[in-house]
Design an enzyme around this catalytic site. Structure first.
Site, mmCIF file in Angstrom:
data_model
loop_
_atom_site.group_PDB
_atom_site.id
_atom_site.type_symbol
_atom_site.label_atom_id
_atom_site.label_comp_id
_atom_site.label_asym_id
_atom_site.label_seq_id
_atom_site.Cartn_x
_atom_site.Cartn_y
_atom_site.Cartn_z
ATOM 1 C CE LYS A 193 49.632 52.770 52.340
ATOM 2 N NZ LYS A 193 49.791 54.013 51.548
ATOM 3 C CD GLU A 267 39.126 59.275 62.096
ATOM 4 O OE1 GLU A 267 38.088 59.312 61.386
ATOM 5 O OE2 GLU A 267 40.063 60.054 61.960
ATOM 6 C CB CYS A 301 37.102 62.088 58.752
ATOM 7 S SG CYS A 301 38.229 62.560 60.049
ATOM 8 C CD GLU A 398 34.029 61.046 54.368
ATOM 9 O OE1 GLU A 398 34.514 59.966 53.983
ATOM 10 O OE2 GLU A 398 34.359 61.595 55.434
HETATM 11 P P1 NAI Z 1 41.693 55.322 51.058
HETATM 12 O O1 NAI Z 1 40.946 54.760 52.200
HETATM 13 O O2 NAI Z 1 41.895 54.454 49.856
HETATM 14 O O3 NAI Z 1 43.153 55.796 51.536
HETATM 15 C C1 NAI Z 1 43.589 55.900 52.880
HETATM 16 C C2 NAI Z 1 44.874 55.097 53.086
HETATM 17 O O4 NAI Z 1 44.599 53.710 52.933
HETATM 18 C C3 NAI Z 1 45.992 55.404 52.093
HETATM 19 O O5 NAI Z 1 47.236 55.350 52.763
HETATM 20 C C4 NAI Z 1 45.883 54.241 51.109
HETATM 21 O O6 NAI Z 1 47.078 53.966 50.425
HETATM 22 C C5 NAI Z 1 45.512 53.101 52.025
HETATM 23 N N1 NAI Z 1 44.852 51.970 51.386
HETATM 24 C C6 NAI Z 1 44.099 51.956 50.245
HETATM 25 N N2 NAI Z 1 43.642 50.716 49.993
HETATM 26 C C7 NAI Z 1 44.105 49.910 50.980
HETATM 27 C C8 NAI Z 1 43.965 48.522 51.288
HETATM 28 N N3 NAI Z 1 43.251 47.723 50.530
HETATM 29 N N4 NAI Z 1 44.572 48.045 52.398
HETATM 30 C C9 NAI Z 1 45.281 48.858 53.206
HETATM 31 N N5 NAI Z 1 45.459 50.167 52.964
HETATM 32 C C10 NAI Z 1 44.878 50.708 51.868
HETATM 33 O O7 NAI Z 1 40.978 56.659 50.638
HETATM 34 P P2 NAI Z 1 40.959 57.369 49.181
HETATM 35 O O8 NAI Z 1 40.617 56.386 48.123
HETATM 36 O O9 NAI Z 1 42.209 58.125 49.014
HETATM 37 O O10 NAI Z 1 39.731 58.370 49.354
HETATM 38 C C11 NAI Z 1 38.418 57.970 49.036
HETATM 39 C C12 NAI Z 1 37.402 58.529 49.977
HETATM 40 O O11 NAI Z 1 37.682 58.047 51.277
HETATM 41 C C13 NAI Z 1 37.411 60.030 50.148
HETATM 42 O O12 NAI Z 1 36.640 60.657 49.171
HETATM 43 C C14 NAI Z 1 36.807 60.174 51.512
HETATM 44 O O13 NAI Z 1 35.406 60.118 51.426
HETATM 45 C C15 NAI Z 1 37.305 58.970 52.260
HETATM 46 N N6 NAI Z 1 38.479 59.277 53.106
HETATM 47 C C16 NAI Z 1 38.277 59.477 54.430
HETATM 48 C C17 NAI Z 1 39.334 59.821 55.234
HETATM 49 C C18 NAI Z 1 39.141 60.073 56.685
HETATM 50 O O14 NAI Z 1 39.954 60.759 57.298
HETATM 51 N N7 NAI Z 1 38.146 59.503 57.308
HETATM 52 C C19 NAI Z 1 40.685 60.016 54.708
HETATM 53 C C20 NAI Z 1 40.819 59.712 53.305
HETATM 54 C C21 NAI Z 1 39.728 59.376 52.558
#
Ligand code: NAI
Ligand code: MG
Length: 488
Positions: A193, A267, A301, A398
């Site tokens: 996904k 991660e 990240c 972050e």
């Molecule tokens: P997110 O963690 O919500 O999104 C990442 C992925 O998880 C997307 O594909 C999303 O659709 C999916 N997702 C969201 N809720 C889920 C759930 N309950 N169960 C399974 N999958 C789910 O991140 P978001 O809200 O876009 O970004 C928020 C903050 O997260 C950012 O400001 C950043 O600090 C952090 N982040 C860190 C990342 C990294 O590479 N470590 C990548 C993206 C965000």
């Protein structure tokens, strides 16, 4: 007054626009889910738009997968696993991975442009970093497919089964490669996904799988937002879940898998310290600071989002950094001169702007460059905070944007103490001309990856992953194969 190597005084050194063209391919108006080797609409018929964050225009309509679609995808992956993929000799699986790698290279220009349009990152980065590294990951793992016995000498490595993989929006195609290549090389099948703001290159990747003749159901792609991701995680038919994204969602996934035998790797976020000692080559360190925090708009990240600079050179570093930052070009992601593109989404832009306010309310001092930014789209000018305390939220949390927090230190021990004073443990950086100091710092920081006199360098053979709230499990290298095999 410190001078940078390029002076703009009295002359116009602006670059003429140099946009990469987007007329060598055509996106479809709408994309379906990729299940069992075919593109199909969502059962509900629902769709959502993916936009270009640089101009807010819709690029395509994307199918919004519900629970039933997730179920179909997991079943397709199960059938492909049992009937075809797990039984196929590694050398045959490897051929498909090589083919995928080569098609990524052939379609590199299209993939780079689509990546920049869908997610806002500068074309220079998608062209020179994301897409070549994605191909490299498939080449690397193709090589492992028939050599798993050598990866784990004396043991036999067997696949686990069906993997559900959820990826974020900061490196869309590269994260596809990090997740899918090791899974397939080890004989597992996949339901992926992608993130809702950047689904396009994952869907083009599905086309690439078709083009490569990958057996139906080995790779499936379901699009949607968090609820689609949650439906995937909660599906009982998965043997393995791999997630990259926010720490909050990572924790929620961990809870929903509690009591199940499904394996998990996470991660998550980071808040890396980039440590500059007084004996470092300062001009190079300044470039390293820039690369550490402004690469990919800071949506990284492992970004070097905390600068720790030795007190004796603090002023010099801050002055040089300011001067260098004024030369950063912010704007059209498709322009080959652009250094910093658009913020990935409206929500992320608001989150970053909130942090800019929080930092000032906490008493820190904000510096932002004077560059102009386009009117439409989502933008944040390169920024840093000085006068920050260890307890400030901008030091602890972050931000995931082009915002650096600068602190100083006097001794190596103080630098390590500050560097480790964080809930995260993903990466770090050290700049010094003393090898012994490099070893002390790399041993002293609790983080998965530490760069010395460089930053943000990646290679498929080098394992990547975190400690503490940055998650667990490794991706890349021999270590990255381990989460996708059962050893006997
Ligand atoms: P997110 O963690 O919500 O999104 C990442 C992925 O998880 C997307 O594909 C999303 O659709 C999916 N997702 C969201 N809720 C889920 C759930 N309950 N169960 C399974 N999958 C789910 O991140 P978001 O809200 O876009 O970004 C928020 C903050 O997260 C950012 O400001 C950043 O600090 C952090 N982040 C860190 C990342 C990294 O590479 N470590 C990548 C993206 C965000
Ligand atoms: Mg988009």
């Amino acid at each position: 007054m410190t001078e940078t190597s390029i002076s703009t005084k009295g002359s116009n050194w602006g670059y003429a626009p140099s946009p990469e063209s987007a007329d060598h391919f055509k996106l479809k108006d709408q994309y379906g889910l990729f299940i069992g080797g075919k593109f199909v609409p969502a059962g509900s018929g629902k769709r959502f738009a993916t936009i270009n964050p640089a101009n807010e225009k819709t690029l395509a309509q994307i199918a919004d997968a519900g629970e039933k679609d997730v179920d179909k995808a997991v079943k397709a992956a199960r059938i492909a696993y049992e009937k075809v993929w797990r039984k196929m000799p590694g050398r045959e699986r490897g051929k498909y991975l090589y083919r995928i790698a080569r098609i990524i290279q052939e379609r590199a220009r299209e993939l780079a442009v689509v990546e920049s349009m869908d997610g806002g990152k500068p074309i220079r980065e998608s062209r020179d970093v994301d897409i070549p590294l994605a191909a490299a990951h498939f080449f690397y793992h193709a090589g492992w497919a028939d050599k798993l016995g050598y990866a784990f000498p004396g043991r036999s490595a067997n696949p686990i089964g069906v993997a559900g993989q959820i990826i974020p929006w900061n490196f869309p195609l590269l994260m596809v490669a990090w997740k899918v290549a090791p899974a397939l090389a080890c004989g597992n099948t996949v339901v992926l996904k992608p993130a809702e703001t950047t689904p396009l290159t994952a869907l083009l990747f599905a086309e690439i799988c078709q083009e490569a003749g990958l057996p139906d159901g080995v790779f499936n792609c379901i699009t949607g937002a968090g609820s689609t991701g949650a439906a995937l995680v909660n599906h009982p038919g998965l043997d393995k879940v791999a997630f990259t994204g926010s720490t909050d969602v990572g924790k929620a996934i961990q809870k929903s898998l509690a009591g199940r035998s499904t394996k998990l790797t996470l991660e998550l976020g980071g808040k890396a310290a980039n440590i500059i000692f007084e004996d470092a080559a300062i001009d190079q360190a300044v470039e390293g600071i820039i690369n550490g925090i402004f690469f990919n708009q800071g949506h990284v990240c492992c970004a070097g989002s905390r600068l720790l600079v030795q007190e004796s050179v603090e002023q010099e570093v801050v002055e040089k950094l300011k001067a260098r930052m004024e030369h950063l070009i912010v704007g059209d992601p498709l322009d080959k001169n652009t250094d910093i593109g658009a913020i990935n989404s409206k929500a992320q832009c608001e989150r970053i702007r909130d942090y800019l306010k929080v930092g000032q309310d906490e008493g820190a001092e904000l510096f932002q460059t004077k560059c102009s930014v386009p009117e439409k789209g989502y933008w944040v000018r390169p920024s840093f905070f000085t006068k920050v305390a260890q307890s400030h939220r901008i030091v602890q949390e972050e931000i995931f944007g082009p915002v650096l927090a600068i602190q100083s230190f006097r001794t190596l021990d103080e630098a390590l103490e500050k560097a480790n004073n964080t809930p995260y443990g993903l990466s770090g950086g050290v700049w010094t001309d003393k090898g012994a100091k490099i070893f002390k710092v790399t041993r002293g920081i609790k983080a998965g990856v530490i760069w010395a006199n460089t930053f943000n360098k990646f290679d498929p053979s080098s394992p990547f992953g975190g400690y503490k709230e940055s998650g667990y499990g490794r991706e890349g290298g021999r270590h990255g194969l381990r989460p996708y095999v059962e050893l006997s």
